[in-house]
Write an enzyme that holds these catalytic residues in place. Structure first.
Site, PDB file in Angstrom:
ATOM      1  N   ILE A  12       0.701  -1.117   0.551  1.00 24.20           N
ATOM      2  CA  ILE A  12      -0.289  -0.064  -0.225  1.00 24.20           C
ATOM      3  C   ILE A  12       0.788   1.366   0.172  1.00 24.20           C
ATOM      4  CG2 ILE A  12      -2.543  -1.092   1.035  1.00 24.20           C
ATOM      5  CD1 ILE A  12      -0.536   0.097   3.897  1.00 24.20           C
ATOM      6  N   ASN A  58       8.588  -1.081  -3.946  1.00 24.01           N
ATOM      7  CA  ASN A  58       8.052  -0.618  -2.427  1.00 24.01           C
ATOM      8  C   ASN A  58       8.523  -0.317  -1.847  1.00 24.01           C
ATOM      9  OD1 ASN A  58       6.322  -3.289  -3.634  1.00 24.01           O
ATOM     10  ND2 ASN A  58       5.221  -1.281  -3.136  1.00 24.01           N
ATOM     11  N   ILE A 118       9.447   0.334   3.826  1.00 25.19           N
ATOM     12  CA  ILE A 118       8.913  -0.732   3.201  1.00 25.19           C
ATOM     13  C   ILE A 118       7.695  -0.368   3.588  1.00 25.19           C
ATOM     14  CG2 ILE A 118       8.388  -3.336   3.276  1.00 25.19           C
ATOM     15  CD1 ILE A 118      11.377  -3.476   5.101  1.00 25.19           C
ATOM     16  N   CYS A 119       6.891  -0.909   2.342  1.00 24.18           N
ATOM     17  CA  CYS A 119       5.267  -0.212   2.357  1.00 24.18           C
ATOM     18  C   CYS A 119       5.110  -1.506   1.861  1.00 24.18           C
ATOM     19  CB  CYS A 119       5.169   0.472   1.248  1.00 24.18           C
ATOM     20  SG  CYS A 119       3.252   0.107   0.001  1.00 24.18           S
ATOM     21  N   LEU A 120       4.268  -2.496   3.336  1.00 25.83           N
ATOM     22  CA  LEU A 120       3.826  -3.525   3.415  1.00 25.83           C
ATOM     23  C   LEU A 120       2.401  -3.783   3.908  1.00 25.83           C
ATOM     24  CD1 LEU A 120       4.323  -7.427   2.284  1.00 25.83           C
ATOM     25  CD2 LEU A 120       5.378  -7.174   4.104  1.00 25.83           C
TER      26      LEU A 120
END
Lengths: 177, 678
Positions: free
Chosen positions: A6, A103, A110-112
């Site tokens: 996201i 990401n 980190i985009c998780l």
């Protein structure tokens, strides 16, 4: 497990994990020890993490890129910071070695989703590492943190070149947040 | 003051010297007194010497006082001149000194002749008579001596209100003190021979209750224990035995337990440092020959099993009884004796033998664990499903450690009972008459200690038997009542009974482990094997195989046929079992030890493998670390869970272990830092 990246990154590691002192801290301690035990006995060489020093609330993780992806054979270091309310709150996970990935931003954030709003107490260090490892080979291009990487993701030779260049440019000075 | 010159230890010398040197101070009265004093004192000393020579003779002093008026006059004069106290003090001092240095040791010389025959040996009537005679002679001599002294005292007593009893008490005190000192010197031996030395312990108790030599006793015993017991060469079992005897003997000697507390501290600390203490204690608990440790609980436990079907009313009765007993203990409360160390709680002092042993470690978990391991060993090597003795032991221990601590052991025994039922049920379905080739023990993994997980190729016949069992198990009645389970075989565990046939004879009922049996089976199909081919065939590493082969070589079932050029060892099965073969002494024992050691070693290896993963993990993530950090980290992050103790190795042990990893090419060491070899 499915993970969708996201837009918002996990907040960078600006806040140090508080030292455990209460009884709650004790149970977190115990949980982390157990997780370490399962991680160590799992014996998966591509995923690994260990407490950094005397503080069990801060770990260094190491993942190797999955076979068949552009990241194959590359090793990345991670920094995991566990809050005292772990596992009810997600740990802060950032890359501590540079990582060229759609990401992951330049600071290693980190985009998780599972590290943010989809966090659940049933996740553990191993599942986090596994998710990040699979995120490497399977990025979410809809909400990139690194626009350049996202734009060339489908051009494998160019992406690989950029990746290796990025990696070699930064390995000289490993960055620690 | 001229009186001061009458020194009790120099009864006349000083006075005469003083008279010569300072004649001006000596009044005629004083000279007269001194003369009388000298006469009396000389006479007493002479009498004492006579008594020493022959205690039965009546002392000359008494005779002369009775017969010679001059002697009486001297005595009267001394008493008139206020010298009576001095005379008495001098006399008592002399009596005391002689009693200690001459009379009592002499008595003991006689007394010591008594156990001239080795203890435990039934002595003949003649020897017993001699012993009795020696004893009477010794007592008679001592009492004659005391009697002679008393007659002399009686002469002096005439000048005071006759208080014979006080003099007697004085003499008794000296006697007790002398006896006490002697017994204290022998205390360690008394403890070693404990139940037999009971009378001597009672002597000592009698002495100590009057003479307050407690601290001497504690000091002497501690020194003796230090010098004679706590040595590297002494068996742990012996130390424990002496410790148990000491607990019993000293609680006899001193029911308050204060002395024991003082002495046992060192022994406990020492035992704690020995690695096999727990095992020894648990062994002695469960061994019927030494289980007298449990005797205080044993009787209770028997009571409990006697009224096994106890109903509610019985329990009520028991409760009431307990309440009464509580009240009794409350009323019988006594303050700690004065020698007690007030920094310790007194509750501990009344613990019995077993709790004292358990308290060496301060925790029951260790004992329970060790017991569990031993129970597992015993159950797995037993070929019948007979667990009566184990059940009894378990019940005894439950009494001590509580139900919950031993619930896992309970499950283990239940597993055995259930396995028996199961196996019988399954064997009923084999109608080819070949039943009872294989008895399976089905264990609940969670409740059993870690079992060795050796794998190897079992003989084909056994494999098919196992498959048949497994199939029947899957369809058996068991599956209808229990959730479906899958059998996971552990081929290395258990026991095999074999009949080994040679051309000249058959050896029946050879009991060995499955791996041993498999090895022998391989030689049954093909008489010659080299170590390497056998190792490949059975899928066992050569080292283990060689160790196991030793048993059969010892028994002569297999012969070693020299080495081939490349260092491989050749073995052959003989067709005839020679004379030297069967039952070569010690063969079996060697094997037992070897197997036990192997299991412990295997477990150690398994533990180390876990540590290896931790070490690899930390070095992967933290790049490079020095030895001390690795040790610290292991200590911090390898948790103690369940039966495991967590990481408790020393730095040196870790170093050896890491060295092995370096040799295996897993790690590398440079400038004191370990890292992963890429």
């Amino acid at each position: 497990m499915s993970q969708t990246a996201i837009g918002s990154p996990t907040t960078g590691g600006s806040k140090a994990a508080a030292a455990p002192s209460s009884a709650a801290g004790q149970s977190v301690n115990k949980r982390l020890q157990t997780e370490l035990m399962t991680l160590m006995t799992a014996g998966d060489p591509s995923l690994s993490a260990f407490p950094e020093g005397d503080n069990i609330f801060q770990w260094t993780g190491t993942i190797t890129g999955g076979a068949g992806t552009v990241y194959e054979g590359l090793t990345f270091k991670l920094l995991l910071k566990f809050p005292t309310s772990y596992p009810f709150e997600a740990p802060q996970v950032t890359f501590s070695t540079p990582c060229f990935h759609p990401n992951v931003d330049q600071y290693g954030n980190i985009c998780l989703d599972i590290l943010k709003e989809k966090w659940s107490a049933v996740y553990n260090v191993r599942t986090i590492l596994l998710s990040i490892q699979s995120l490497l080979g399977d990025p979410n291009l809809d909400s990139p943190l690194n626009g350049h990487a996202a734009s060339i993701w489908h051009n494998v030779p160019e992406y690989k070149k950029a990746l290796l260049k990025h990696k070699s440019a930064h390995t000289a000075e490993p960055r620690r947040p | 003051m001229p009186l001061a010159v009458f020194n009790p230890s120099q009864p006349w010398g000083d006075a005469e010297k003083h008279q010569r040197e300072h004649p001006e101070q000596w009044t005629p009265e004083l000279i007269e007194t001194t003369a009388s004093w000298t006469v009396i004192v000389r006479s007493i000393v002479q009498s004492q010497q006579e008594i020493m020579a022959s205690p039965t003779a009546s002392p000359a002093f008494v005779r002369r006082c009775a017969e010679e008026p001059a002697m009486r006059a001297h005595l009267d004069l001394v008493v008139d001149r206020n010298m009576y106290g001095l005379l008495k003090a001098w006399f008592m001092e002399g009596v005391r000194e002689r009693l200690f240095n001459h009379a009592v040791p002499r008595f003991w010389r006689h007394y010591r002749e008594l156990p001239a025959v080795a203890p435990g040996v039934r002595s003949s009537a003649a020897v017993q008579r001699r012993i009795q005679a020696a004893f009477f002679a010794a007592t008679h001599e001592l009492s004659a001596y005391v009697g002679a002294q008393l007659t002399m005292v009686s002469v002096l007593e005439e000048y005071e209100t006759p208080e014979m009893s006080r003099w007697l008490a004085r003499l008794q005190f000296f006697l007790r003190q002398a006896l006490g000192s002697l017994r204290i010197g022998e205390l360690f031996d008394l403890i070693v021979d404990f139940p037999d030395s009971m009378p001597a312990i009672l002597d000592l108790r009698e002495c100590l209750s009057h003479t307050q030599q407690h601290s001497d006793a504690v000091r002497a015993l501690s020194a003796a224990i230090e010098a004679r017991l706590l040595l590297p060469g002494v068996d742990t079992a012996n130390i424990i035995q002496v410790y148990v005897s000491a607990i019993k003997a000293l609680s006899c000697l001193d029911p308050s337990g204060v002395k024991l507390e003082a002495v046992s501290e060192r022994v406990r600390a020492y035992l704690k440092a020995r690695p096999d203490t727990i095992r020894q204690i648990v062994t002695s608990l469960t061994d019927p020959e030494t289980s007298e440790l449990l005797e205080n609980t044993g009787s209770e436990a028997e009571l409990l099993t006697d009224d096994g079907g106890a109903d509610g009313s019985l329990y009520d009765a028991a409760d009431a009884e307990e309440a009464k007993a509580d009240e009794a203990t409350m009323l019988a409360w006594q303050p700690d004796p004065i020698q007690a160390d007030p920094s310790r709680p007194s509750a501990r002092r009344n613990a019995d033998v077993l709790s004292r042993l358990v308290n060496i470690y301060g925790s029951r978990a260790l004992f329970v664990n060790e017991f569990r391991n031993m129970l597992a060993d015993k159950l797995l090597t037993a070929s019948d499903y007979d667990t009566d003795r184990e059940v009894r032991n378990l019940e005894l221990l439950k009494k001590r450690f509580g139900e919950t601590a031993l619930s896992q052991c309970e499950v283990m025994l239940k597993d055995i009972a259930e396995s028996k039922r199961n196996t019988r049920a399954i064997q009923q379905h084999f109608d080819d008459g070949s039943a009872r080739v294989l008895d399976a023990t089905i264990v609940s993994r969670l409740c059993w200690p870690a079992l060795a997980n050796e794998t190897f190729e079992l003989p084909a016949a056994l494999v098919s038997e196992m498959a048949r069992y497994e199939k029947q198990y899957a369809h058996g009645p068991y599956m209808h009542i229990k959730a479906p389970r899958k059998l996971v075989w552990k081929p290395a565990l258990g026991m095999v009974t074999l009949d080994v046939t040679f051309a000249d004879r058959t050896v029946k009922n050879v009991r060995c482990s499955p791996l041993h049996a498999t090895i022998l089976d391989a030689f049954g199909t093909q008489p010659q094997w080299s170590l390497r081919t056998l190792s490949a065939k059975l899928k066992v590493d050569a080292q283990t195989l060689k160790k196991r082969l030793a048993l059969w070589i010892n028994r002569g079932f297999i012969l070693e046929k020299g080495r081939s050029a490349d260092g491989d060892v050749n073995y052959e099965a003989p067709t005839h079992l020679g004379k030297g073969g069967e039952g070569r002494p010690g063969g079996e024992d060697d094997e037992e030890e070897g197997a036990g050691g192997g299991a412990a070693e295997a477990q150690l290896d398994a533990e180390m493998r876990v540590y290896e993963q931790y070490v690899i993990g930390m070095l992967t993530n933290l790049t490079e670390l020095p030895l001390a950090r690795i040790n610290n980290m292991l200590r911090m992050f390898v948790p103690a869970s369940g039966g495991d103790r967590g990481y408790d190795r020393s730095e040196a042990e870790l170093q050896r272990f890491l060295q092995r990893l370096v040799e295996d090419g897993k790690l590398e060491l440079s400038a004191g830092m370990y890292k992963i070899r890429r």
